[in-house]
Design a protein around this motif. Structure first.
Motif, mmCIF file in Angstrom:
data_model
loop_
_atom_site.group_PDB
_atom_site.id
_atom_site.type_symbol
_atom_site.label_atom_id
_atom_site.label_comp_id
_atom_site.label_asym_id
_atom_site.label_seq_id
_atom_site.Cartn_x
_atom_site.Cartn_y
_atom_site.Cartn_z
ATOM 1 N N GLY A 62 -0.412 -11.729 -18.929
ATOM 2 C CA GLY A 62 -0.954 -12.832 -18.151
ATOM 3 C C GLY A 62 -1.087 -12.590 -16.668
ATOM 4 N N ARG A 63 -1.026 -11.345 -16.245
ATOM 5 C CA ARG A 63 -1.207 -11.014 -14.822
ATOM 6 C C ARG A 63 -1.965 -9.691 -14.714
ATOM 7 N NH1 ARG A 63 4.970 -9.124 -13.498
ATOM 8 N NH2 ARG A 63 4.998 -7.585 -15.143
ATOM 9 N N LEU A 64 -2.449 -9.421 -13.515
ATOM 10 C CA LEU A 64 -3.126 -8.159 -13.256
ATOM 11 C C LEU A 64 -2.121 -7.141 -12.760
ATOM 12 C CD1 LEU A 64 -6.363 -9.207 -11.351
ATOM 13 C CD2 LEU A 64 -6.186 -8.334 -13.664
ATOM 14 N N LEU A 65 -2.314 -5.898 -13.161
ATOM 15 C CA LEU A 65 -1.519 -4.806 -12.628
ATOM 16 C C LEU A 65 -2.453 -3.785 -12.016
ATOM 17 C CD1 LEU A 65 1.245 -4.193 -15.313
ATOM 18 C CD2 LEU A 65 1.483 -5.249 -13.093
ATOM 19 N N ILE A 66 -2.074 -3.273 -10.862
ATOM 20 C CA ILE A 66 -2.809 -2.208 -10.189
ATOM 21 C C ILE A 66 -1.866 -1.015 -10.123
ATOM 22 C CG2 ILE A 66 -3.885 -1.448 -8.043
ATOM 23 C CD1 ILE A 66 -4.552 -4.375 -7.487
ATOM 24 N N SER A 67 -2.326 0.115 -10.633
ATOM 25 C CA SER A 67 -1.481 1.300 -10.706
ATOM 26 C C SER A 67 -2.303 2.539 -10.388
ATOM 27 C CB SER A 67 -0.893 1.411 -12.116
ATOM 28 O OG SER A 67 -0.117 2.555 -12.244
ATOM 29 N N TYR B 59 -9.079 5.919 -6.084
ATOM 30 C CA TYR B 59 -9.327 5.061 -7.229
ATOM 31 C C TYR B 59 -7.999 4.713 -7.881
ATOM 32 C CZ TYR B 59 -14.349 5.725 -7.141
ATOM 33 O OH TYR B 59 -15.663 5.705 -6.774
ATOM 34 N N VAL B 60 -7.874 3.479 -8.331
ATOM 35 C CA VAL B 60 -6.668 3.025 -9.020
ATOM 36 C C VAL B 60 -7.083 2.271 -10.282
ATOM 37 C CG1 VAL B 60 -5.223 2.875 -6.955
ATOM 38 C CG2 VAL B 60 -6.547 0.898 -7.668
ATOM 39 N N TYR B 61 -6.162 2.185 -11.214
ATOM 40 C CA TYR B 61 -6.391 1.434 -12.441
ATOM 41 C C TYR B 61 -6.048 -0.027 -12.200
ATOM 42 C CZ TYR B 61 -6.588 5.930 -14.789
ATOM 43 O OH TYR B 61 -6.928 7.194 -15.171
ATOM 44 N N ILE B 62 -6.846 -0.905 -12.787
ATOM 45 C CA ILE B 62 -6.561 -2.339 -12.734
ATOM 46 C C ILE B 62 -6.721 -2.879 -14.139
ATOM 47 C CG2 ILE B 62 -8.925 -2.913 -12.039
ATOM 48 C CD1 ILE B 62 -7.664 -5.235 -10.378
ATOM 49 N N TYR B 63 -5.684 -3.559 -14.626
ATOM 50 C CA TYR B 63 -5.692 -4.031 -16.006
ATOM 51 C C TYR B 63 -4.820 -5.275 -16.136
ATOM 52 C CZ TYR B 63 -1.408 -1.227 -15.949
ATOM 53 O OH TYR B 63 -0.190 -0.691 -15.623
ATOM 54 N N MET B 64 -5.008 -5.968 -17.252
ATOM 55 C CA MET B 64 -4.270 -7.190 -17.510
ATOM 56 C C MET B 64 -3.099 -6.881 -18.434
ATOM 57 S SD MET B 64 -5.928 -10.803 -18.583
ATOM 58 C CE MET B 64 -5.608 -10.887 -20.319
ATOM 59 N N GLU B 65 -1.937 -7.480 -18.100
ATOM 60 C CA GLU B 65 -0.752 -7.309 -18.931
ATOM 61 C C GLU B 65 0.121 -8.543 -18.761
ATOM 62 O OE1 GLU B 65 1.433 -3.390 -19.218
ATOM 63 O OE2 GLU B 65 2.918 -4.584 -18.123
ATOM 64 N N LYS C 209 0.838 -1.203 0.000
ATOM 65 C CA LYS C 209 0.000 0.000 0.000
ATOM 66 C C LYS C 209 0.875 1.256 0.000
ATOM 67 C CE LYS C 209 -2.976 2.623 3.061
ATOM 68 N NZ LYS C 209 -2.153 3.650 3.586
ATOM 69 N N LYS C 210 1.916 1.237 0.809
ATOM 70 C CA LYS C 210 2.816 2.384 0.885
ATOM 71 C C LYS C 210 3.573 2.592 -0.416
ATOM 72 C CE LYS C 210 3.468 2.432 5.872
ATOM 73 N NZ LYS C 210 4.408 2.231 6.980
ATOM 74 N N LYS C 211 4.008 1.496 -1.045
ATOM 75 C CA LYS C 211 4.730 1.623 -2.318
ATOM 76 C C LYS C 211 3.832 2.144 -3.424
ATOM 77 C CE LYS C 211 8.397 -1.610 -1.438
ATOM 78 N NZ LYS C 211 9.210 -2.717 -1.884
ATOM 79 N N LEU C 212 2.551 1.809 -3.356
ATOM 80 C CA LEU C 212 1.597 2.278 -4.366
ATOM 81 C C LEU C 212 1.103 3.692 -4.055
ATOM 82 C CD1 LEU C 212 0.208 1.306 -6.953
ATOM 83 C CD2 LEU C 212 -1.600 0.365 -5.543
ATOM 84 N N CYS C 213 1.319 4.142 -2.828
ATOM 85 C CA CYS C 213 0.899 5.483 -2.372
ATOM 86 C C CYS C 213 -0.612 5.681 -2.490
ATOM 87 C CB CYS C 213 1.624 6.579 -3.142
ATOM 88 S SG CYS C 213 3.404 6.546 -2.945
ATOM 89 N N VAL C 214 -1.374 4.706 -1.988
ATOM 90 C CA VAL C 214 -2.827 4.836 -2.005
ATOM 91 C C VAL C 214 -3.355 5.031 -0.596
ATOM 92 C CG1 VAL C 214 -3.243 3.536 -4.124
ATOM 93 C CG2 VAL C 214 -3.175 2.332 -1.953
ATOM 94 N N ASN C 215 -4.456 5.742 -0.517
ATOM 95 C CA ASN C 215 -5.159 5.966 0.740
ATOM 96 C C ASN C 215 -6.584 5.466 0.593
ATOM 97 O OD1 ASN C 215 -3.011 7.416 2.089
ATOM 98 N ND2 ASN C 215 -3.415 9.049 0.622
ATOM 99 N N SER D 100 8.497 -0.978 -8.132
ATOM 100 C CA SER D 100 8.783 0.419 -7.791
ATOM 101 C C SER D 100 8.947 1.307 -9.018
ATOM 102 C CB SER D 100 10.042 0.508 -6.925
ATOM 103 O OG SER D 100 9.857 -0.205 -5.740
ATOM 104 N N LYS D 101 9.614 0.796 -10.051
ATOM 105 C CA LYS D 101 9.843 1.603 -11.247
ATOM 106 C C LYS D 101 8.543 1.976 -11.938
ATOM 107 C CE LYS D 101 14.421 -0.239 -12.189
ATOM 108 N NZ LYS D 101 15.257 -1.007 -13.101
ATOM 109 N N LYS D 102 7.600 1.037 -11.983
ATOM 110 C CA LYS D 102 6.311 1.289 -12.615
ATOM 111 C C LYS D 102 5.319 1.939 -11.666
ATOM 112 C CE LYS D 102 6.270 -2.503 -15.957
ATOM 113 N NZ LYS D 102 5.503 -3.663 -16.412
ATOM 114 N N GLY D 103 5.579 1.870 -10.356
ATOM 115 C CA GLY D 103 4.625 2.364 -9.377
ATOM 116 C C GLY D 103 3.356 1.539 -9.372
ATOM 117 N N SER D 104 3.530 0.222 -9.473
ATOM 118 C CA SER D 104 2.369 -0.653 -9.571
ATOM 119 C C SER D 104 2.554 -1.908 -8.722
ATOM 120 C CB SER D 104 2.136 -1.056 -11.034
ATOM 121 O OG SER D 104 3.213 -1.825 -11.511
ATOM 122 N N ILE D 105 1.454 -2.646 -8.585
ATOM 123 C CA ILE D 105 1.453 -3.947 -7.917
ATOM 124 C C ILE D 105 1.008 -4.960 -8.961
ATOM 125 C CG2 ILE D 105 0.349 -5.370 -6.158
ATOM 126 C CD1 ILE D 105 -0.150 -2.840 -4.553
#
Length: 106
Positions: free
Chosen positions: A37-42, A29-35, A19-25, A84-89
């Motif tokens: 063969g996996r999900l990415l949350i950014s 709202y965050v984006y969720i998409y497939m890339e 959560k801290k690495k993504l900087c969400v509170n 960290s580079k992409k700022g995503s999970i």
């Protein structure tokens, strides 16, 4: 890397470190998409037409259509990893990887 299971209603708990690495509170709202063969949350993405989900009470809800495409069910083991580079999970379905002949890496 963290191993989690999806709740019955399609939610996944996010560890505090991710959560801290993504900087969400709570309420963001965050984006969720497939890339690849996996999900990415950014938190940020240039394509504003992607699915958006809300971060609430330490959890994200994964949309049904994405769960179906990646064969994620309530008993699926999921790997959560920060980029960290992409700022995503990234969320990878470990059961689906095993079904394709690859071993689980935990």
């Amino acid at each position: 890397m963290y191993i989690k299971k999806l709740s019955k209603n399609g939610q996944i708990s996010v560890p505090l470190a991710l959560k801290k690495k993504l900087c969400v509170n709570d309420g963001d709202y965050v984006y969720i998409y497939m890339e690849a063969g996996r999900l990415l949350i950014s938190k940020h993405h240039e394509d504003v037409h992607l699915n958006k989900v809300i971060y609430r009470n330490g959890k994200f809800s994964i949309p049904t259509e994405l769960r179906r495409m990646l064969k994620i069910y309530s008993n699926s083991l999921l790997s959560l990893e920060a980029h960290s580079k992409k700022g995503s999970i990234s969320i990878t379905n470990l059961d689906y990887i095993e079904d394709q002949g690859q071993l689980r890496n935990y």
